[in-house]
Enzyme design. Structure first.
Site, PDB file in Angstrom:
ATOM      1  N   TRP A   1      -1.742   4.873   3.773  1.00 58.90           N
ATOM      2  CA  TRP A   1      -1.027   3.595   3.607  1.00 58.90           C
ATOM      3  C   TRP A   1       0.392   3.839   3.119  1.00 58.90           C
ATOM      4  CZ3 TRP A   1      -0.991   0.421  -1.395  1.00 58.90           C
ATOM      5  CH2 TRP A   1      -1.097   1.252  -2.525  1.00 58.90           C
ATOM      6  N   ASP A   2       0.670   5.065   2.681  1.00 57.34           N
ATOM      7  CA  ASP A   2       2.013   5.440   2.240  1.00 57.34           C
ATOM      8  C   ASP A   2       3.053   5.031   3.281  1.00 57.34           C
ATOM      9  OD1 ASP A   2      -0.044   7.000   1.025  1.00 57.34           O
ATOM     10  OD2 ASP A   2       1.413   8.463   0.312  1.00 57.34           O
TER      11      ASP A   2
ATOM     12  N   GLU B   1      -6.757   4.661  -8.051  1.00 64.12           N
ATOM     13  CA  GLU B   1      -7.885   5.537  -7.684  1.00 64.12           C
ATOM     14  C   GLU B   1      -8.618   6.131  -8.888  1.00 64.12           C
ATOM     15  OE1 GLU B   1      -5.988   8.284  -5.028  1.00 64.12           O
ATOM     16  OE2 GLU B   1      -5.972   6.845  -3.373  1.00 64.12           O
TER      17      GLU B   1
ATOM     18  N   LYS C   1      -4.174   4.590 -12.457  1.00 64.70           N
ATOM     19  CA  LYS C   1      -3.396   5.676 -11.847  1.00 64.70           C
ATOM     20  C   LYS C   1      -2.066   5.144 -11.311  1.00 64.70           C
ATOM     21  CE  LYS C   1      -3.835   9.206  -8.222  1.00 64.70           C
ATOM     22  NZ  LYS C   1      -4.667   9.707  -7.127  1.00 64.70           N
ATOM     23  N   GLN C   2      -2.076   3.925 -10.807  1.00 59.91           N
ATOM     24  CA  GLN C   2      -0.850   3.318 -10.284  1.00 59.91           C
ATOM     25  C   GLN C   2      -1.047   1.807 -10.267  1.00 59.91           C
ATOM     26  OE1 GLN C   2      -1.755   5.431  -6.488  1.00 59.91           O
ATOM     27  NE2 GLN C   2      -0.667   3.734  -5.549  1.00 59.91           N
TER      28      GLN C   2
HETATM   29  O1  IFM Z   1      -2.079   7.301  -0.573  1.00 61.51           O
HETATM   30  C1  IFM Z   1      -1.934   8.004  -1.756  1.00 61.51           C
HETATM   31  C2  IFM Z   1      -2.823   7.373  -2.796  1.00 61.51           C
HETATM   32  O2  IFM Z   1      -2.449   6.042  -3.051  1.00 61.51           O
HETATM   33  C3  IFM Z   1      -2.756   8.150  -4.086  1.00 61.51           C
HETATM   34  N1  IFM Z   1      -3.141   9.547  -3.839  1.00 61.51           N
HETATM   35  C4  IFM Z   1      -2.256  10.190  -2.873  1.00 61.51           C
HETATM   36  C5  IFM Z   1      -2.269   9.466  -1.542  1.00 61.51           C
HETATM   37  C6  IFM Z   1      -1.297  10.140  -0.561  1.00 61.51           C
HETATM   38  O3  IFM Z   1      -0.004  10.077  -1.058  1.00 61.51           O
END
Ligand code: IFM
Length: 718
Positions: A328-329, A470, A581-582
């Site tokens: 999704w990046d 995550e 985590k985010q």
């Molecule tokens: O897509 C991301 C995810 O949100 C967090 N871990 C790394 C992935 C790839 O950058």
């Protein structure tokens, strides 16, 4: 502030430097490894779409045969930074033109001193062409010998993907001879050809060394103190993805450039056009200025300009991290830059999703659902390539289960969101009808079928999912997922209505193709209207069911730290804490900002910000956190988060830049400047801005295209 610069050679940071000195042209990229090699280097060239699968492991982008090798001998002694004496070292990446230059003054073990200047770029004018020049200024008399090779013996950190097919020397009448190397990926069988030609200041008669797998051209030139000698190595790269005759095409392309100066001139012009479309200037902050240009540069060199069958990997084309897989990046972090400044590239990236719809339908079907569930990690076909097990970071003898491929359903809505954003910004109705609408309908169909009815709540919900945060897997009703699913379903209804009223014939053709009937549209709206969300009276949204009951933690108590909270707590235990985590709820509030009151955004900002692992959590977090901080009018706080993203690669803040550019962070840096500090918002009614500059910024100027017309926005500082 156009130059990324290094003034010392530090072997321990060579992988980081290889990443940030990556050059490319949207067809391929090459890490900044040294032409002559250095022990332990991770030299790599990645060509879009050249994936290979390997038993037991996952499909990955194959590290292509190496086009870089250029060995220089001073009076018979090999130039190498691993021997002799290094007097000075400087390396520059000029972001205006993608020219990478290295200047070295060095003395050989036997005492020959010379200044060597290596320059290279990946041509934008002809994306199959790579150009490398070496100039040597000897401080001795004798000879300088150049040995230029192509090398098929490359691997992906030990995994071999190439079979050598053939190599040959070709005389060319009236021009320099050419050699070619032909190879094929072991499992996917993609034929890749390279051709090489050497050009000198005067006509050259290179000698051919027919080393199996490493065809080499050698030129020995007389050297005299103070008189520079030089050589240019042109290499053309083609694959069976481009043509049925890769060797012939490579042989032709490599003969086209007349010389270095001509090729470089074309390069400057091509890059100028790109910068004219997307330039951002920040006055009063050189570091931020360089970082935003670097981020845009690295995304542009990874972006497919002429190919809609590929996407951009999480680590762009610049490293082995994540095997070249797209996440999704792309849609949520990188794509806005392209949508707003280079819509043709944005379209290529979205069409990749369109062309992989069948794989997404198959994934949904296999799991018992309808519509399109896109792969969390996607490679060539769009099939799910997320590894299910990876070495546990706390004990590498053990394996840890990766759940994203099974649980992260939000990817489908993220793609739909990007489609809608592209449409809003460009007004490209034709594309929306041809591709975009189908993506939005099929993802909506997935969310309608994946939703489960919760009798006790009298609402629909999504059980057993994984949201952007995550640190928490197997959760029910992740707010980001529920909000984006609701948005996807509602938007599908709006798009269907728009098509029916403005293009009724095309609407009925598409509905018939997808088997869509009124009942199904009605059901989508019913689901959308009844999706569960736990919101407190002040607008605070619970990240998922029972999140507020998990153990609360004061992250300050763990400072100073140099590890993520995931590592500190452990994978399982992290689930039990209110540590993110985010951004998750905040991420949804950023994307769907119109759906929330200022008070709700503030309440969620206040709650989730101190509970987020900003420093060592996900690299995707800081830029979004910066935008949200701007939304609650805290530009100085936003700046702190922004600089974390800006430094992720340039300063290797997380000590993992050696794996490749953090593509999402790079896209987030651009978004933080334009959507955060600049406050740009695009809606059906046009666009607006809301500047919130950090106090020390003297002026911010950015450009974007709205409905085909370039807009230039400038804000003075305070
Ligand atoms: O897509 C991301 C995810 O949100 C967090 N871990 C790394 C992935 C790839 O950058």
């Amino acid at each position: 502030m156009w130059i990324v610069n290094e003034t010392n050679f530090t072997p321990s940071s060579q992988h980081h430097k290889e990443t940030i000195f990556t050059i490319g042209n949207g067809y391929l990229s090459t890490r900044g490894a040294l032409e002559e090699g250095f022990p332990g280097d991770r030299r790599a060239t990645f060509v879009h779409g050249v994936f290979d699968d390997v038993p037991v492991s996952v499909t990955e982008l194959a590290n292509a045969p190496d086009w870089l090798p250029l060995h220089v001998f001073l009076n018979g002694e090999r130039f190498s930074l691993a021997t002799g004496q290094l007097h000075s070292f400087e390396r520059d990446l000029d972001l205006r033109s993608g020219l990478l230059t290295r200047r070295v003054r060095w003395t050989s073990p036997q005492g020959c001193t010379a200044t060597l200047v290596f320059e290279r770029f990946a041509s934008l004018e002809d994306e199959h062409l790579l150009c490398l020049r070496c100039q040597v200024l000897p401080e001795f008399d004798g000879s300088v010998e150049f040995r230029a090779s192509l090398n098929v013996n490359m691997d992906n950190e030990g995994i071999v993907h190439w079979t050598h097919i053939d190599q040959r020397f070709h005389e060319v009448s009236g021009a320099e001879p050419v050699v070619h190397l032909s190879s094929r990926t072991r499992n996917s069988g993609i034929h890749l050809a390279m051709a090489m030609r050497l050009v000198g200041a005067a006509p050259l008669q290179p000698e051919f060394w027919d080393v199996p797998g490493v065809p080499t051209l050698c030129v020995s030139l007389p050297a005299s103190r103070g008189n520079a000698v030089e050589i240019t190595k042109f290499v053309a790269v083609t694959t069976a993805r481009d043509t049925t005759q890769p060797v012939e095409m490579a042989l032709e392309r490599v003969t086209l450039p007349a010389n270095w100066d001509q090729a470089l001139h074309a390069q400057h012009q091509a890059w100028q056009q790109i910068w004219d479309r997307m330039e951002v200037t920040i006055e009063g902050d050189d570091e931020a200025q360089l970082a935003v240009r670097f981020s845009m540069f690295q995304l542009q060199v990874a972006a497919p300009r002429h190919d809609n069958r590929v996407n951009i990997g999480a680590k762009t084309l610049s490293g082995f991290g994540y095997h070249g897989h797209a996440f999704w990046d792309t849609e949520i972090f990188m794509l806005p830059l392209f949508t707003c400044t280079s819509p043709r590239i944005a379209r290529n990236l979205l069409e990749y999703r369109y062309l992989t719809l069948d794989a997404a339908r198959a994934k949904a079907k296999e799991a018992g659902f309808r519509g399109a569930w896109f792969a969390w990690e996607s490679a060539d076909s769009g099939a799910e390539v997320t590894p299910t097990w990876v070495p546990d970071f706390r004990d590498r003898k053990k394996l840890a289960r990766v759940w994203t491929g099974d649980l992260a359903i939000h990817i489908s809505a993220d793609i739909a969101y990007a489609v809608r954003q592209y449409w809003l910004v460009t007004g490209d109705d034709d594309w929306m009808i041809a591709c975009g609408a189908e993506l939005i309908f099929e993802t909506a169909r997935f969310f309608a079928s994946r939703a489960g009815w919760d009798e006790s709540r009298n609402a629909y919900g999504y059980k057993d999912v994984l949201g952007p945060d995550e640190y928490h897997d197997h959760v029910d009703n992740n707010a980001y997922t529920n909000l984006l699913a609701r948005w996807n379903l509602t938007t599908a209804g709006q798009v269907a209505e728009w098509m029916q009223s403005s293009h009724p014939h095309k609407a009925s053709v598409l509905f018939a193709k997808l088997g869509l009937e009124e009942d199904e549209f009605r059901h989508w709206q019913h689901v959308a209207a009844n999706i569960f969300l736990h919101v407190r009276s002040n607008g605070l949204i619970e990240q998922f069911d029972h999140f507020f009951e998990r153990t609360d933690v004061n992250l300050e108590d763990y400072e100073p730290r140099s590890r993520s909270m995931h590592v500190i707590f452990g994978i399982q235990a992290a689930n039990e804490y209110q540590v993110l985590k985010q951004p998750d709820v905040l991420m949804a509030q950023y994307l769907l900002h119109d759906a929330f009151s200022a008070a709700s955004i503030q309440a969620n900002y206040d709650y989730y910000t101190p509970r987020t692992d900003h420093t060592y959590g996900s690299s995707l977090g800081p830029s979004i956190q910066a935008i949200i901080a701007c939304m609650v009018n805290k530009p100085e706080e936003a700046y702190e988060h922004f600089m974390r993203a800006a430094r992720a690669d340039l300063r290797d803040e997380r000590s993992n830049a050696g794996d490749g550019i953090h593509g999402a962070s790079a896209g987030g840096v651009w978004q933080a400047v334009v959507f955060g500090f600049g406050g740009l918002r695009v809606s059906e009614n046009g666009w607006t801005t809301q500047p919130r500059l950090p106090a020390h910024w003297k002026r911010l100027t950015f450009r974007f295209f709205h409905r085909g017309r370039q807009q230039v926005v400038t804000f003075p500082g305070k």
